[in-house]
Write an enzyme that holds these catalytic residues in place. Structure first.
Site, mmCIF file in Angstrom:
data_model
loop_
_atom_site.group_PDB
_atom_site.id
_atom_site.type_symbol
_atom_site.label_atom_id
_atom_site.label_comp_id
_atom_site.label_asym_id
_atom_site.label_seq_id
_atom_site.Cartn_x
_atom_site.Cartn_y
_atom_site.Cartn_z
ATOM 1 N N ILE A 1 15.145 -11.665 48.091
ATOM 2 C CA ILE A 1 14.460 -11.057 49.228
ATOM 3 C C ILE A 1 12.959 -11.032 49.000
ATOM 4 O O ILE A 1 12.174 -11.411 49.864
ATOM 5 C CB ILE A 1 15.038 -9.641 49.493
ATOM 6 N N CYS B 1 20.279 -4.632 56.934
ATOM 7 C CA CYS B 1 20.160 -5.879 57.706
ATOM 8 C C CYS B 1 20.955 -5.767 58.999
ATOM 9 O O CYS B 1 20.479 -6.139 60.073
ATOM 10 C CB CYS B 1 20.626 -7.079 56.877
ATOM 11 N N GLY C 1 24.635 -9.334 48.064
ATOM 12 C CA GLY C 1 24.274 -9.096 46.666
ATOM 13 C C GLY C 1 25.088 -7.979 46.043
ATOM 14 O O GLY C 1 25.835 -7.284 46.725
ATOM 15 N N PRO C 2 24.922 -7.797 44.721
ATOM 16 C CA PRO C 2 25.690 -6.776 44.005
ATOM 17 C C PRO C 2 25.411 -5.359 44.516
ATOM 18 O O PRO C 2 26.301 -4.514 44.500
ATOM 19 C CB PRO C 2 25.255 -6.936 42.546
ATOM 20 N N ARG D 1 27.636 -4.797 47.443
ATOM 21 C CA ARG D 1 29.035 -4.809 47.047
ATOM 22 C C ARG D 1 29.444 -3.532 46.308
ATOM 23 O O ARG D 1 30.559 -3.052 46.484
ATOM 24 C CB ARG D 1 29.312 -6.025 46.161
ATOM 25 N N GLN D 2 28.540 -3.029 45.482
ATOM 26 C CA GLN D 2 28.908 -1.844 44.705
ATOM 27 C C GLN D 2 28.866 -0.566 45.533
ATOM 28 O O GLN D 2 29.427 0.448 45.138
ATOM 29 C CB GLN D 2 27.978 -1.700 43.487
ATOM 30 N N ASN D 3 28.139 -0.594 46.633
ATOM 31 C CA ASN D 3 28.075 0.609 47.448
ATOM 32 C C ASN D 3 28.109 0.241 48.924
ATOM 33 O O ASN D 3 27.153 0.429 49.657
ATOM 34 C CB ASN D 3 26.816 1.421 47.121
ATOM 35 N N ASN E 1 21.142 -12.456 57.303
ATOM 36 C CA ASN E 1 21.099 -11.026 56.988
ATOM 37 C C ASN E 1 19.901 -10.687 56.112
ATOM 38 O O ASN E 1 19.307 -9.622 56.245
ATOM 39 C CB ASN E 1 22.409 -10.578 56.325
#
Lengths: 343, 311
Positions: free
Chosen positions: B11, B131, B165-166, B169-171, B285
């Site tokens: 980004i 996004c 991105g991670p 995905r993690q939250n 996005n």
């Protein structure tokens, strides 16, 4: 009583919800839970068809808020555990906390079969609440046995107690199921489960094959009520298992009574493998798209079969119901253009 | 205005390339933003190497570098993570550096570039929601302004797995909760829901967003459609790849929404194709975030210049 050879999870009140457009009422829940519980089913799953928080424009609004129904299920069950399903991105960890308060003790965290890392947050929350956490890899025909092992190992590392693969498109033949289950059983420390759909008329035989390869959790729904051409019918699975000499711990006759007397009368139509249902399995399309595609086909005067085939070509995954409208509009436009050219 | 970008990942690097074009977010004039540095923490990152090759300073000392050079910096774009932003946002404020926050840290007021761009120009910290929020809140706002009340709005965002991105995905709950809140607070819906789906198809799919809106009895459907088309043009001013994939449709219900039963719903099917500056075009996005960040940064810069001229 002998110990069952596998654990049966009934999802009539979750996956079955798709087939009745999420219009369950409290009295239906009470009768179905009582029937399953009395027949000896160990785990009963209940939620909106698309999991906790699924009530929406995209998936259809529930007639009754799911938490009211879940509360009723928890009240009337005696032996069976109550489970829920949650898709991260649709439901929230807060939903797990709420239903755990109501008495839900099993959380199935479902995700497309290549995206397991999205489940870490929710598996960990379920575990921290003291729930059993089941990782649920959907559309498993879209990943190889090795790929599924990789994803399942991630879920195991987050603390999942059991890992399921779901044939959400009812697209697998028995050999596909055997290879996948075998690879998972070899690689995982936790038990493996299989959730089958009947679009290719293979749900029961695939479930039995899964058991033979080492799966120790199997899913069914009463009368096969469910997405697409339906699920693995619980009463048939119980009957066939018994004939194989596999101990189920459930009473097949009681399950047949439940299917015949309680569930079939609720069904707007019987679960048959008609053209649209078969296309789901043949083209590997997410089963829950079926009724949404039927409505869009009517609304925009295009073919349901064409919509489903195009969704297959686009590799749409579970949850992308909005693309059904997109595809229907595009088909309608193409048809209009073709007619203009002819004229 | 002198600015830096913190975070040399996808980004941050994409935003750098946008700012170095020299044109403003609409592509019609010169940008008032002068990029001083792309700041990272990994000296070997591709982003910092790219910065240096483009003649831009690429230090790897992270937030501390920004604070050490505070006298020469007016604005920072934070493209790190919510955690890093939450830890340092006060220091930027104390150093008189405006922060445009692309993370979900949500320390400042929320801004959706096409809706409330000018509402918080004096705030020391601006949060950019998500996004999906940047892509769909404008349409919710557009529908709401055309009718008396909007009892319920819903968005479904599908992004290519490769572009998630991670952090997301993690939250993932953070994404849906924050986006849903923006549909209410900025879009004007009374109740709302946000859904995100990851699709691993190859080749990767373009970012897709669908907005569903509950239309109460008596809503002017033509006005709704017209307002949606007008908003598409507004967003295209700074995100050229933003478009209605199909014309908006009004579908007949009834629909039993959380905001009550309504006779109709509007369905808006959007696609966001990225400009392909650093990220591939399918990552719409990420592109809509960097394009909106530039738009917001420039609005702040113009506002500051006006204030100075007026003083």
């Amino acid at each position: 009583m002998t110990t069952p050879d596998y654990r049966l999870i009934d999802s009539t009140l979750r996956d079955g919800s798709h087939a009745i457009s999420h219009q369950y009422y409290a009295e239906d829940v009470v009768r179905i839970v009582k029937g399953l519980d009395a027949a000896g089913v160990q785990v009963i799953e209940i939620a909106h068809g698309d999991g906790l928080g699924g009530s929406s424009f995209n998936y259809g609004f529930s007639a009754v808020p799911e938490k009211e129904l879940i509360a009723r299920a928890c009240e009337v069950t005696t032996n069976a555990k109550i489970a829920c399903l949650l898709l991260p991105g649709i439901g929230l960890a807060d939903d797990l906390r709420e239903v755990n308060e109501l008495g839900v003790s099993v959380a199935r965290i479902a995700v497309h079969c290549t995206e397991a890392d999205v489940t870490e947050q929710h598996i960990k929350v379920a575990k921290s609440l003291g729930m059993e956490a089941i990782g649920f890899l959907m559309m498993a025909h879209m990943n190889s046995p090795e790929g599924l092992v990789e994803q399942a190992l991630l879920m195991q590392s987050y603390g999942a107690d059991t890992i399921y693969i779901a044939d959400s498109a009812g697209a697998m033949i028995t050999e596909d199921v055997r290879r996948r289950v075998n690879a998972l059983v070899e690689a995982l420390e936790v038990p493996v489960g299989v959730h089958a759909h009947n679009n290719l008329a293979m749900a029961v035989s695939n479930s039995i094959a899964a058991y033979q390869e080492g799966a120790r959790n199997l899913d069914g729904t009463s009368a096969g009520l469910g997405a697409g051409a339906g699920n693995c019918p619980t009463e048939i699975l119980a009957a066939v298992s018994t004939k194989y000499g596999i101990e189920t711990g459930v009473d097949p006759l009681a399950l047949m009574d439940l299917a015949e007397e309680v569930v079939r009368p609720l069904m707007p139509r019987q679960q048959v493998i008609d053209r649209a249902g078969l296309i789901l399995g043949y083209a590997g399309v997410y089963g829950s798209f079926l009724l949404h595609a039927e409505r869009a086909a009517e609304r925009y005067n295009v073919s349901q079969a064409e919509i489903l085939l195009e969704l297959g070509r686009r590799q749409a995954v579970g949850g992308q119901e909005d693309m059904i409208i997109d595809v229907a509009l595009e088909l309608a436009r193409k048809h209009a253009e073709a007619e203009e050219t002819q004229a | 205005m002198r600015c830096v970008i913190l975070g040399s990942g996808n980004i941050g690097t994409d935003l750098m390339i946008k700012l170095l074009k020299g044109t403003d977010a609409s592509g019609s004039g010169a940008t008032p933003l002068e990029l001083v540095a792309l700041v990272g923490i990994d000296p070997d990152s591709d982003g910092l190497a790219r910065a240096k090759s483009l003649g831009i300073d690429g230090p790897h000392e992270g937030p501390q570098w920004i604070l050490d050079h505070a006298d020469d910096i007016d604005m920072m774009f934070d493209a790190t993570s919510a955690y890093v932003h939450a830890r340092h946002y006060k220091e930027y404020e104390e150093a008189n550096i405006v922060a445009v926050d692309l993370t979900p840290a949500a320390r400042g007021p929320r801004v959706i570039a096409a809706v409330n761009l000018t509402e918080h120009l004096d705030s020391p910290n601006i949060n950019m929601v998500t996004c999906g929020g940047q892509a769909t809140t404008p349409m919710v706002f557009a529908i709401n302004r055309a009718i008396d009340r909007l009892p319920y709005a819903e968005m479904v965002s599908t992004v290519a797995s490769k572009s998630a991105g991670p952090g997301t995905r993690q939250n993932i709950d953070e994404f849906t909760k924050t986006t849903s809140m923006a549909l209410r607070e900025i879009g004007g819906a009374e109740t709302s829901k946000a859904i995100i789906i990851l699709n691993p198809a190859e080749p990767p799919i373009m970012m897709r967003n669908t907005v569903f809106a509950a239309l109460p009895e008596g809503s002017d459907h033509d006005a709704v459609i017209e307002s949606i088309f007008a908003m598409e043009k507004d967003v295209q001013q700074y995100v050229p790849g933003y478009r209605l994939k199909n014309p908006p449709v009004i579908e007949e219900g009834p629909f039993n929404t959380p905001g009550g039963v309504v006779p109709h719903r509007a369905v808006v099917l959007l696609e966001v194709k990225g400009a392909g500056d650093y990220l591939p075009p399918y990552a719409g996005n990420l592109d809509i975030m960097t394009a909106a960040a530039q738009r917001i940064g420039e609005a702040i810069a113009y506002h500051r210049a006006d204030q100075k001229a007026g003083a």
